[in-house]
Design a protein around this motif. Structure first.
Motif, PDB file in Angstrom:
ATOM      1  N   GLY A   1       0.815  -1.210   0.000  1.00  0.00           N
ATOM      2  CA  GLY A   1       0.000   0.000   0.000  1.00  0.00           C
ATOM      3  C   GLY A   1       0.848   1.258   0.000  1.00  0.00           C
ATOM      4  O   GLY A   1       2.074   1.222   0.174  1.00  0.00           O
ATOM      5  N   ASN A   2       0.186   2.373  -0.220  1.00  0.00           N
ATOM      6  CA  ASN A   2       0.849   3.675  -0.198  1.00  0.00           C
ATOM      7  C   ASN A   2       0.900   4.232   1.217  1.00  0.00           C
ATOM      8  O   ASN A   2      -0.007   3.998   2.030  1.00  0.00           O
ATOM      9  N   LEU A   3       1.944   4.980   1.496  1.00  0.00           N
ATOM     10  CA  LEU A   3       2.032   5.686   2.770  1.00  0.00           C
ATOM     11  C   LEU A   3       0.951   6.756   2.858  1.00  0.00           C
ATOM     12  O   LEU A   3       0.604   7.396   1.849  1.00  0.00           O
ATOM     13  N   LEU A   4       0.462   6.990   4.050  1.00  0.00           N
ATOM     14  CA  LEU A   4      -0.520   8.052   4.251  1.00  0.00           C
ATOM     15  C   LEU A   4       0.081   9.414   3.928  1.00  0.00           C
ATOM     16  O   LEU A   4      -0.631  10.356   3.558  1.00  0.00           O
ATOM     17  N   SER A   5       1.402   9.516   4.032  1.00  0.00           N
ATOM     18  CA  SER A   5       2.055  10.795   3.741  1.00  0.00           C
ATOM     19  C   SER A   5       1.879  11.215   2.283  1.00  0.00           C
ATOM     20  O   SER A   5       1.994  12.406   1.956  1.00  0.00           O
ATOM     21  N   TRP A   6       1.597  10.261   1.378  1.00  0.00           N
ATOM     22  CA  TRP A   6       1.311  10.664  -0.003  1.00  0.00           C
ATOM     23  C   TRP A   6      -0.018  11.409  -0.088  1.00  0.00           C
ATOM     24  O   TRP A   6      -0.165  12.335  -0.906  1.00  0.00           O
ATOM     25  N   GLU A   7      -0.981  11.028   0.751  1.00  0.00           N
ATOM     26  CA  GLU A   7      -2.243  11.765   0.779  1.00  0.00           C
ATOM     27  C   GLU A   7      -2.041  13.163   1.353  1.00  0.00           C
ATOM     28  O   GLU A   7      -2.718  14.111   0.965  1.00  0.00           O
ATOM     29  N   VAL A   8      -1.090  13.271   2.277  1.00  0.00           N
ATOM     30  CA  VAL A   8      -0.728  14.600   2.792  1.00  0.00           C
ATOM     31  C   VAL A   8      -0.170  15.449   1.659  1.00  0.00           C
ATOM     32  O   VAL A   8      -0.548  16.618   1.490  1.00  0.00           O
TER      33      VAL A   8
END
Length: 600
Positions: free
Chosen positions: A400-407
């Motif tokens: 999965g992608n890190l939540l920091s990419w949504e940031v």
């Protein structure tokens, strides 16, 4: 044999400097003019000469860094890219261009025999001082152009050297490509059968250059991308070009690695085998932005999001900021762990932390595991057990992608505050769901279990089932208030990673964090912010250990408050006066850079 050419075995040992020279009186080498300047190099020399600990990643030396030049030679992490290669220890190594000996020291501590060649007499002496106590290291002061080498080495290292061939090997009528071929031929002549050439070099079309970083050697924006239109400068290569140059010089075998933010202080090294391992979210391992200490840079494109797009397109290795290349005439025997690694991505954590907790984290795609190991310095040093526990373990890899990419996406969106608030609110909800103790602190803020310390947005993967934490390296032995975790994640994952692109919309970091936390806890104020800042400072002091509170402040970072002040002032005055303010700020920028560069 031409009287100007010398074999290293013909050099004479100079007892005063500990350096071998071609001339019996110790003279020679001065014409090989590469230097950071007399003041800068004499300062580095004095630091190394006076230090009690000059070992690899010495915690003592970095405390003396006062500017980019000294930081480059004294700080931990210069050999990170070589460390992860798992090279055999019983190697005989030739380092062409040792500089001030930071990488030389690593080589000397890890390999059987190391010969360092440096053209500058002063730098050669600094290398010898950095390698003192290592009897297996010999330092030669020699102009590469006047050397004859024998095929006696298992490995030759060109660390930040190949790009200078067009400058130092550019005899009359010789093209940059021909000059590079001459240096490669010299390196090849020193290799035994099955020997390897190890090259570390920037990528002329590296991602950071497209995003606004000045070219590292010329200081000009887009210079490598434009093909180096000014003759006589250092020149780097794209991956394809470098591969062709090596192939043309008889290096039929080549294994590429990608270094981020670059090879000078790499924190991530990726095996160029991404095509065989699709869907592993390799961009999660890339830290951004790649700063250009000592050089101005712009932030035209969000570097992280661009890296993710390139990784998704299978192009990240073409646009790596730097390359590490293992090259040989044929596939070399005895180097399987180096040229056929089982790991795909590696992260090296040595900066701003005590040496007892320096570690390397690797991703093994076949077993789908993440393995974290401490770096073994063969030292008896042990970290005192305090409030903050440190865990080194093997964990499962989470897809999965890190939540920091949504940031990052929120930061670059049109309505960034509302978009960011949604991410922060979800993160806050997960904190309470996963770690709440059911108790509150003295000001009514919910308390979380101490193992939440590393549960920040940069350490969270979004999976189909929800949010899942990774890299749980640090744990507190006591509960932590929820607003402290919000403060911590906002500071690192929002401002730290994305501050360069937020600066126009967020003139004051403190006010921004307060507003974000206040959206969840209306009573959050400056005093509570100061309390969280103090707690973070205390914890960081424990992580840094004997490094103490010292940290070199870059000119760019030091000038940040001044620049914010100018922008704030300019917004409040008429247009005519605004232009004068901006002009005045530009006139004194250089004086401020000097002021902050001299801060220790």
């Amino acid at each position: 044999m031409n009287s100007e050419l010398h074999f290293l075995k013909e050099f004479t040992y100079q007892k005063a400097s500990g350096v071998y020279t071609a001339a019996k009186d110790g003279s020679g080498g001065e014409e090989f003019a590469y230097s950071d300047g007399d003041v800068a190099e004499e300062y580095v020399f004095s630091c190394i000469r006076d230090a009690g600990d000059v070992s690899d990643n010495s915690p003592e030396l970095v405390r003396w860094a006062r500017d980019w030049s000294s930081y480059y030679h004294l700080a931990a992490g210069r050999a990170n890219h070589i460390r992860v290669l798992d090279l055999p220890r019983e190697l005989s190594v030739l380092e062409l261009g040792s500089g001030c000996g930071a990488v030389s020291r690593y080589l000397g501590e890890h390999h059987r025999e190391v010969h360092c060649v440096e053209g500058s007499p002063r730098r050669a002496a600094i290398t010898r001082a950095r390698c003192r106590g290592l009897d297996n290291v010999k330092v030669y002061c020699a102009d590469f152009r006047k050397l004859l080498l024998e095929a006696e080495y298992d490995m030759v290292l060109l660390n930040g050297v190949l790009e200078y061939a067009p400058v130092f090997f550019a005899a009359e009528g010789r093209s940059p490509g021909d000059a590079t071929a001459v240096l490669l031929a010299l390196a090849k002549s020193a290799l035994r059968k099955n020997g390897i050439l190890l090259i570390a070099i920037e990528n002329k079309i590296g991602l950071k250059y497209w995003c606004g970083a000045s070219e590292d050697h010329t200081g000009r924006l887009f210079d490598g991308i434009h093909g180096y239109p000014t003759p006589g400068t250092a020149r780097t290569y794209s991956k394809r070009e470098l591969s062709q140059v090596l192939d043309g010089s008889g290096f039929g075998f080549r294994k590429f690695y990608s270094c981020f933010p670059d090879y000078k202080f790499p924190t991530s090294v990726l095996v160029d085998d991404h095509g065989a391992h699709r869907g592993v979210f390799i961009h999660n391992w890339i830290e951004y932005p790649a700063e250009n200490p000592g050089l101005d840079r712009s932030y035209l494109v969000h570097e992280g999001l661009a890296a993710r797009s390139l990784a998704d397109a299978g192009l990240i290795h073409e646009f790596a900021n730097s390359f590490l290349v293992v090259a040989s005439e044929h596939e070399p025997a005895g180097f399987d762990s180096t040229i056929k690694p089982e790991w795909l991505a590696s992260k090296i954590s040595v900066a701003n932390r005590d040496r007892t907790v320096h570690c390397v984290t690797k991703f093994f795609p076949k077993t789908k595991t993440i393995e974290k190991t401490l770096i073994d310095y063969n030292s008896s040093d042990r970290r005192d057990t305090k409030a903050l526990g440190h865990a080194v373990e093997t964990a499962k890899w989470i897809s999965g992608n890190l939540l920091s990419w949504e940031v990052a996406e929120a930061v670059m969106s049109k309505h960034f505050r509302s978009a960011l608030l949604l991410v922060v609110a979800e993160y806050h909800e997960e904190l309470l769901k996963s770690f709440a103790t059911g108790a509150n602190d003295d000001q009514g803020y919910p308390l979380l279990r101490g193992e939440c310390f590393d549960f920040i947005m940069g350490n969270i993967i979004r999976t189909a089932a929800g949010l899942e934490g990774i890299d749980n390296e640090w744990k507190m032995d006591r509960p932590l208030p929820v607003d402290y975790l919000l403060y911590r994640s906002l500071s690192y994952d929002v401002l730290g990673r994305n501050g360069r692109w937020l600066c126009h919309n967020v003139p004051d970091a403190d006010s921004f964090v307060i507003a974000m936390v206040r959206s969840l806890y209306p009573g959050y104020d400056e005093q509570r912010q100061a309390r969280n800042r103090s707690l973070e400072s205390t914890i960081l002091s424990e992580i840094r250990g004997e490094l103490g509170g010292t940290k070199w402040l870059s000119a760019e970072d030091g000038m940040a408050p001044w620049k914010r002040g100018v922008r704030k002032m300019a917004r409040k005055v008429p247009a005519g006066l605004r232009a004068r303010i901006v002009g005045l700020s530009g006139a004194i920028n250089e004086k401020l850079r000097i002021l902050f560069a001299q801060s220790s």
